[in-house]
Design an enzyme around this catalytic site. Sequence first.
Site, short mmCIF file in Angstrom:
data_model
loop_
_atom_site.label_atom_id
_atom_site.label_comp_id
_atom_site.label_asym_id
_atom_site.label_seq_id
_atom_site.Cartn_x
_atom_site.Cartn_y
_atom_site.Cartn_z
N GLU A 296 0.84 -1.21 0.00
CA GLU A 296 0.00 0.00 0.00
C GLU A 296 0.87 1.26 0.00
O GLU A 296 0.50 2.28 -0.59
CB GLU A 296 -0.96 0.00 1.20
CG GLU A 296 -1.90 -1.20 1.28
CD GLU A 296 -2.75 -1.41 0.03
OE1 GLU A 296 -3.00 -0.44 -0.71
OE2 GLU A 296 -3.13 -2.58 -0.22
N HIS A 299 1.56 2.26 -3.51
CA HIS A 299 0.46 3.07 -4.07
C HIS A 299 0.54 4.51 -3.56
O HIS A 299 0.38 5.47 -4.31
CB HIS A 299 -0.89 2.50 -3.63
CG HIS A 299 -1.33 1.27 -4.36
ND1 HIS A 299 -1.47 1.21 -5.72
CD2 HIS A 299 -1.70 0.03 -3.91
CE1 HIS A 299 -1.91 0.00 -6.08
NE2 HIS A 299 -2.04 -0.74 -5.00
N GLU A 325 -0.76 -0.35 -9.77
CA GLU A 325 -0.44 -1.66 -9.20
C GLU A 325 1.04 -1.97 -9.39
O GLU A 325 1.65 -2.68 -8.58
CB GLU A 325 -1.33 -2.72 -9.87
CG GLU A 325 -1.43 -4.02 -9.12
CD GLU A 325 -2.11 -3.91 -7.75
OE1 GLU A 325 -2.78 -2.90 -7.48
OE2 GLU A 325 -1.94 -4.86 -6.95
#
Lengths: 524, 524
Positions: A296, A299, A325
């Site tokens: 995460e 991202h 991604e």
Amino acid sequence: MMKKKNNENENAIAREKEMEAADDSLLKEYGKAFHEILAEKHIIDSTITMLQWELETITPPGGQALLSKQMGYYSMKSYDLLTSEKMQKILACFKKNRDVLSPVLKREAELLTEDMERLRLIPPGEYKAYKEFLTESQPLWQKAKAAGDFSMFRDALKKIFDTSKRFARYEYEAKDEAYRKEKTLYDVNLEQYEKGMDVARLDEFFGALKEEVVPLLRQVLKRQGGKKAKNPNLTVDAQKKLCRYLSAYLGFDFERGTMAESEHPFTTHFDKNDVRFTTRYMKNPSTFSLLSTLHETGHAIYEQQIDDKYTGTILGNGSSNGLHEAQSRFYENVVGRSEAFWKGLQGREELEPLFSKTSLGSFCFAINKVEPSLIRIEADELTYPLHIMIRYEIEKGIFNDTIKVKDLPEVWNEKMREYLGITPPNDGAGVLQDVHWADGLIGYFPSYAIGSAYAAQIYASLRKDLPFEKILEQGDLAPIREWLSAKIHRYGSFKDSRDIMKKATGEELNPKYYIEYLKERFLK
Amino acid sequence: MMKKKNNENENAIAREKEMEAADDSLLKEYGKAFHEILAEKHIIDSTITMLQWELETITPPGGQALLSKQMGYYSMKSYDLLTSEKMQKILACFKKNRDVLSPVLKREAELLTEDMERLRLIPPGEYKAYKEFLTESQPLWQKAKAAGDFSMFRDALKKIFDTSKRFARYEYEAKDEAYRKEKTLYDVNLEQYEKGMDVARLDEFFGALKEEVVPLLRQVLKRQGGKKAKNPNLTVDAQKKLCRYLSAYLGFDFERGTMAESEHPFTTHFDKNDVRFTTRYMKNPSTFSLLSTLHETGHAIYEQQIDDKYTGTILGNGSSNGLHEAQSRFYENVVGRSEAFWKGLQGREELEPLFSKTSLGSFCFAINKVEPSLIRIEADELTYPLHIMIRYEIEKGIFNDTIKVKDLPEVWNEKMREYLGITPPNDGAGVLQDVHWADGLIGYFPSYAIGSAYAAQIYASLRKDLPFEKILEQGDLAPIREWLSAKIHRYGSFKDSRDIMKKATGEELNPKYYIEYLKERFLK
């Protein structure tokens, strides 16, 4: 019906006339109005994002009903702003005058025109009804998943796929003959999440993967033997502290973001100055939260590194799902599953709770152990793309009418046996495991596999410029982060992911890098 | 200006005509439109509440700019809905036909008419500018407080008080002569937070308090001697678990609410099915979070127990600030500082982290120890009303022009010395400690003291019906919670706090119960 058509014709003629007269003052006026509408849309869209964040991280069961109402209300406000007569006029004028627009405005207008034109092909009543249906089908899916019973969700899922196909058909039939000759109905959906992606490319991509990964998996499993991974049994409190430390270590800026907990880890952002991610603390493996945090954070760093000049415009977001991604997989897998990364962290006081319970070697084996398993988000790096392949084949099959929704549990289990050699004990751990379809996201899954492939391709390119392993071992990741910023992150959505990849790596998506990477990692 | 007046006259005449013709079908149509507008307003208002919750609990520094924009946007949307021409028409029609309205609709219309009429007296431009100014002055106050320097906030605070007085004057001057003869300008503000409250009553109230509490304080301090309170040194993790347990023990329903952490503890709600409160975990005293949790749970239970029939209407909220504070003070002080309450909890496994470190007697002494201190929200039960009195006297003085904003630090410190015998080391621990004035809340503080007095009055009444101590010692608080629900909570805002108090306790605010209660507690 006729009346509407007449009106539309009249509107079209009036708009045409206006456009011909378009001069500087009209462009200026429209530019101002455009920014006002978008400023309002940004406030509303970021509110929707906040409501979703709330739903996943904190809203108690009793609060879900009001939250659904709020989401429905703001979704329609956002839809109305984008499809308003005023916005249509502005975008038509911009299209005609695209050569005199600033690069940012031109790109914004292009992207919005695409969105708007796609939305306008769907009758508003159908669109609203579908959005409302989705807010109802989500809790239905949750119940069905918890009960492990597909039949509870079957009819809703059929409606979701039917509607998604119908909406795709509106768009497909509005395309010219050349497009229809070359593309399939499913391609309409694929394009929404990854521009330029289609069944032809994905068949080739997954074909190569199937050919290489399935035998590679057998080989790796054989080499690995029965060796067991050791769970360091980190407490939740220790996991929390480690996750926060690791995220900051990768470069996440906590002044402009925050970390929380949710059932399914995710990242979201209101703008680049408020980027949020979640993780999930498990008992076994207690390292799940660490890897999920690296993922995460990948991202999140992408969003935090977008150039300031796009903040508040619609370009202040990552360029595509696949490219997003790629950043998360890069940080989770290429960086986070490498021995060099953890070597660079050894000896630090903050890592003591981990390395007092496991050795570097034992830990790296645990986070790289290959083991066919049921749940996609818990899968190891090698079996992961096979999970995606199953979903891709199912979506494609439903769109070309070779698979029926009612048969999904059997189709799913059969493919699990074929590619991974295991059978789900119930539908909750099988076909119902992901929220995506219940959310109406059809065509989304392939972007996960594309992301893994992009990550490997980025890695191949980055290695040419930087001493990757040495940087990791030295324990300061700034050069890697800056490379990603300069080549990828800073552009936001100003460029297409294809163009960004081409400039950063020299070519568009090429699965060979991914296969080479997997072989290097798992056969070394 | 003239044009506007003419328009207003025309509008008034047209509305008048319409009203005369009001028949069933118009009432029906207006009823439907009214509910539609309020449904939209509820969505927007609960979004504002959510944004405030986010700001206090999770928003990183970088996210505050966008959040301010969102709050400003939705505040104006809510304002526009309430003051729209359509709403004015509807409310005027309802006023004329009040006798045929349902009781709920009648009450909603009454409350909204009051709000709308007050808002309409303020020129929209001035209202908007003030709201915007307040979003800017808040961070300014934070900086000044952190620096302990009043001069950094002085000009902003002057503007806040000046504007608040100007707005009050619009309303004051629109009142009839009888009102103006009897009431002061400050009363306009007091009424906003506690209906029927005014300087005459508060002077009497605080007069009685000053007369009784100041000597009582001296007496108690003498009796108490130099005895020190022992801090049980609970870890943050232990505090968290205890807080959650205590909140559920009082009756907070976690299916319809949640608990989080913030700098200043508070309670908020989107509707009765999503009620949220926060606490703060301190090292010393590590029991602060427990008492603060009891306090906020008192607020939260009030909201959770409002009758379902008011959910989604504007009556689905506690009746007044004072009555709300009464519930929190009742649970924090009357219940939570009593020995019987903790006796009822002794021996439970969940309380072991507390009672393994302290005895019942030592703990009860610690949470009841009287000690004049600088910070209101950390004050003991006996000195608390003196903190409020200082704020009341200052607000009153500024409104009647006997105190100037620029002199506030001196005025503040002088009053602290007079009532509490201590001098703040800097303005951050003195006149700048509270956020209320920076938020534009002038006239709000007295409701805290009224709440304490209401709590004592409720206690006196409840004891006649229930064996209070016995219930606490037996460890099941349901009878107390149900008594409060039946007498107070269920009504929401359907009734005025004065009417509720009169029915529940037999009389309106009477400070004698509060003084009796304080004497009983601190001299026993």
